[in-house]
Design a protein around this motif. Structure first.
Motif, PDB file in Angstrom:
ATOM      1  N   ARG A   1     -25.542  41.250   5.467  1.00  0.00           N
ATOM      2  CA  ARG A   1     -26.729  41.777   5.511  1.00  0.00           C
ATOM      3  C   ARG A   1     -27.131  42.851   4.864  1.00  0.00           C
ATOM      4  N   ALA A   2     -26.329  43.862   4.492  1.00  0.00           N
ATOM      5  CA  ALA A   2     -26.433  44.941   3.514  1.00  0.00           C
ATOM      6  C   ALA A   2     -26.397  44.436   2.159  1.00  0.00           C
ATOM      7  N   GLU A   3     -25.445  43.260   1.615  1.00  0.00           N
ATOM      8  CA  GLU A   3     -25.712  42.949   0.458  1.00  0.00           C
ATOM      9  C   GLU A   3     -27.130  42.211   0.236  1.00  0.00           C
ATOM     10  N   TRP A   4     -27.339  41.466   1.305  1.00  0.00           N
ATOM     11  CA  TRP A   4     -28.729  40.704   1.339  1.00  0.00           C
ATOM     12  C   TRP A   4     -30.134  41.876   1.037  1.00  0.00           C
ATOM     13  N   ALA A   5     -29.995  43.047   1.632  1.00  0.00           N
ATOM     14  CA  ALA A   5     -30.779  44.188   1.544  1.00  0.00           C
ATOM     15  C   ALA A   5     -30.802  44.795   0.188  1.00  0.00           C
ATOM     16  N   LYS A   6     -29.622  44.892  -0.375  1.00  0.00           N
ATOM     17  CA  LYS A   6     -29.664  45.174  -1.776  1.00  0.00           C
ATOM     18  C   LYS A   6     -30.092  44.475  -2.659  1.00  0.00           C
TER      19      LYS A   6
ATOM     20  N   SER B   1     -34.056  43.930  -2.665  1.00  0.00           N
ATOM     21  CA  SER B   1     -34.671  45.302  -2.777  1.00  0.00           C
ATOM     22  C   SER B   1     -35.924  44.961  -3.794  1.00  0.00           C
ATOM     23  N   PRO B   2     -36.862  45.640  -3.391  1.00  0.00           N
ATOM     24  CA  PRO B   2     -38.278  45.543  -4.541  1.00  0.00           C
ATOM     25  C   PRO B   2     -37.838  46.292  -5.935  1.00  0.00           C
ATOM     26  N   ALA B   3     -37.148  47.223  -5.869  1.00  0.00           N
ATOM     27  CA  ALA B   3     -36.823  48.065  -7.205  1.00  0.00           C
ATOM     28  C   ALA B   3     -35.880  47.132  -7.979  1.00  0.00           C
ATOM     29  N   ARG B   4     -34.758  46.496  -7.609  1.00  0.00           N
ATOM     30  CA  ARG B   4     -33.995  45.476  -8.085  1.00  0.00           C
ATOM     31  C   ARG B   4     -34.720  44.405  -8.380  1.00  0.00           C
ATOM     32  N   LEU B   5     -35.526  43.668  -7.831  1.00  0.00           N
ATOM     33  CA  LEU B   5     -36.272  42.633  -8.080  1.00  0.00           C
ATOM     34  C   LEU B   5     -37.341  42.797  -9.372  1.00  0.00           C
TER      35      LEU B   5
END
Length: 136
Positions: A51-56, A59-63
């Motif tokens: 879940r933490a990896e999925w959130a990372k 994340s909108p900034a990364r995308l």
């Protein structure tokens, strides 16, 4: 008197063996419960890490950074949108309002023998005599 002593000693040995067996069974079950709890804890930790990896990763900034780097998109201007009155008219319907559904008719044609097996075959409908109890 010796026979009674012998029987009492035999009863004590048998009861000691039974208690030992119960103790061993409870020890084995306790170890199994502890092992299952450790497995559950490990799986929960894996789920939390995923879940933490999925959130990372989502994340909108990364995308946004990936979009800017890999896609050749331009920002949307406010004048690119049109009003609803300029939409084309709805295409004509070739099915009359009271006609049966053509897709439903195709589905009704499929026999239960041709089913994929992912759903059980429909049960036959009960006859009217079975519903009323056979007495009329």
């Amino acid at each position: 008197m010796r026979i009674i002593h012998f029987l009492v000693i035999c009863a004590l040995v048998i009861s000691a063996a039974y208690v030992y067996r119960i103790k061993m069974d409870s020890t084995v079950r306790t170890e199994r419960v502890l092992r299952l709890r450790a497995d559950i804890r490990e799986e929960r930790n894996k789920i939390a890490a995923l879940r933490a990896e999925w959130a990372k990763l989502s994340s909108p900034a990364r995308l946004q950074g990936l979009v800017e780097r890999h896609l050749q998109l331009r920002p949307i201007d406010a004048n690119q949108f049109d009003s609803l009155k300029n939409l084309p008219s709805r295409p004509p319907s070739y099915i009359k309002p009271n006609d049966p559904d053509p897709i439903g008719a195709m589905i009704d044609v499929v026999s239960p023998d041709e089913a994929t097996g992912s759903i059980p075959a429909p049960a036959p409908a009960p006859s009217s005599s079975a519903v009323t109890g056979g007495a009329q």
